[in-house]
Design a protein around this motif. Sequence first.
Motif, PDB file in Angstrom:
ATOM      1  N   VAL A   1      -4.052   4.253  -4.372  1.00  0.00           N
ATOM      2  CA  VAL A   1      -4.241   4.976  -3.118  1.00  0.00           C
ATOM      3  C   VAL A   1      -3.578   6.338  -3.148  1.00  0.00           C
ATOM      4  O   VAL A   1      -3.708   7.120  -2.187  1.00  0.00           O
ATOM      5  N   LYS A   2      -2.867   6.639  -4.218  1.00  0.00           N
ATOM      6  CA  LYS A   2      -2.192   7.930  -4.318  1.00  0.00           C
ATOM      7  C   LYS A   2      -3.211   9.067  -4.219  1.00  0.00           C
ATOM      8  O   LYS A   2      -4.263   9.031  -4.854  1.00  0.00           O
TER       9      LYS A   2
ATOM     10  N   THR B   1      -1.882   8.549   3.204  1.00  0.00           N
ATOM     11  CA  THR B   1      -0.601   9.160   3.546  1.00  0.00           C
ATOM     12  C   THR B   1       0.078   8.338   4.628  1.00  0.00           C
ATOM     13  O   THR B   1      -0.506   8.098   5.692  1.00  0.00           O
ATOM     14  N   ILE B   2       1.304   7.930   4.357  1.00  0.00           N
ATOM     15  CA  ILE B   2       2.100   7.200   5.343  1.00  0.00           C
ATOM     16  C   ILE B   2       3.004   8.195   6.068  1.00  0.00           C
ATOM     17  O   ILE B   2       3.533   9.129   5.467  1.00  0.00           O
TER      18      ILE B   2
ATOM     19  N   THR C   1       8.764   8.344   0.239  1.00  0.00           N
ATOM     20  CA  THR C   1       7.601   7.461   0.304  1.00  0.00           C
ATOM     21  C   THR C   1       7.238   6.939  -1.076  1.00  0.00           C
ATOM     22  O   THR C   1       7.527   7.576  -2.102  1.00  0.00           O
ATOM     23  N   THR C   2       6.620   5.788  -1.092  1.00  0.00           N
ATOM     24  CA  THR C   2       6.049   5.252  -2.331  1.00  0.00           C
ATOM     25  C   THR C   2       4.655   4.727  -2.003  1.00  0.00           C
ATOM     26  O   THR C   2       4.381   4.314  -0.870  1.00  0.00           O
ATOM     27  N   TYR C   3       3.770   4.778  -2.998  1.00  0.00           N
ATOM     28  CA  TYR C   3       2.395   4.335  -2.836  1.00  0.00           C
ATOM     29  C   TYR C   3       1.983   3.489  -4.029  1.00  0.00           C
ATOM     30  O   TYR C   3       2.440   3.719  -5.156  1.00  0.00           O
ATOM     31  N   THR C   4       1.097   2.553  -3.788  1.00  0.00           N
ATOM     32  CA  THR C   4       0.495   1.869  -4.914  1.00  0.00           C
ATOM     33  C   THR C   4      -0.454   2.839  -5.596  1.00  0.00           C
ATOM     34  O   THR C   4      -1.002   3.767  -4.959  1.00  0.00           O
TER      35      THR C   4
ATOM     36  N   VAL D   1       0.835  -1.190   0.000  1.00  0.00           N
ATOM     37  CA  VAL D   1       0.000   0.000   0.000  1.00  0.00           C
ATOM     38  C   VAL D   1       0.874   1.246   0.000  1.00  0.00           C
ATOM     39  O   VAL D   1       0.703   2.137  -0.828  1.00  0.00           O
ATOM     40  N   ALA D   2       1.814   1.313   0.936  1.00  0.00           N
ATOM     41  CA  ALA D   2       2.689   2.473   1.054  1.00  0.00           C
ATOM     42  C   ALA D   2       3.940   2.090   1.822  1.00  0.00           C
ATOM     43  O   ALA D   2       3.903   1.203   2.679  1.00  0.00           O
TER      44      ALA D   2
ATOM     45  N   LEU E   1      -0.900   5.356   8.973  1.00  0.00           N
ATOM     46  CA  LEU E   1      -1.458   5.399   7.628  1.00  0.00           C
ATOM     47  C   LEU E   1      -2.784   6.137   7.709  1.00  0.00           C
ATOM     48  O   LEU E   1      -3.759   5.622   8.257  1.00  0.00           O
TER      49      LEU E   1
END
Length: 126
Positions: A63-64, A68-69, A57-60, A48-49, A80
């Motif tokens: 969910v962008k 927010t992580i 950070t990276t996100y799938t 997910v993140a 999250l």
Amino acid sequence: QQPLVESGGGLVQSGGSLRLSCAASGYNVSGISMGWFRQAPGKEREGVATIEIDGSTTYTEDVKGRFTISRGNAENFLYLQMNSLKPEDSAMYYCALGVGLKLDSDGARRGVVLRWGQGTQVTVSA
């Protein structure tokens, strides 16, 4: 070693928000790579993140802009924040720590997970 303990899951209506927390007692969350993953019934666990040591950070993709992580360094927590939740976000959400955790643009995980939490259930009703 202390376990990772997630909390904050629950039942929410579509469009609602939840904030997941992961207590990482005994770990320095600012000094390790961490991430959130989820697994829906009958599906594989997916990223997910993630958040790296340098704060990147990276996100799938799906969910962008909604999730927010972040981490609370003083409290050794990983968070999250999930907004604009959709029924397809329903899953068991897991916290993880590891080395070099990142998500590729197609959501594939890179890096190595060293420890998983026990998960917290998120259910989004239509």
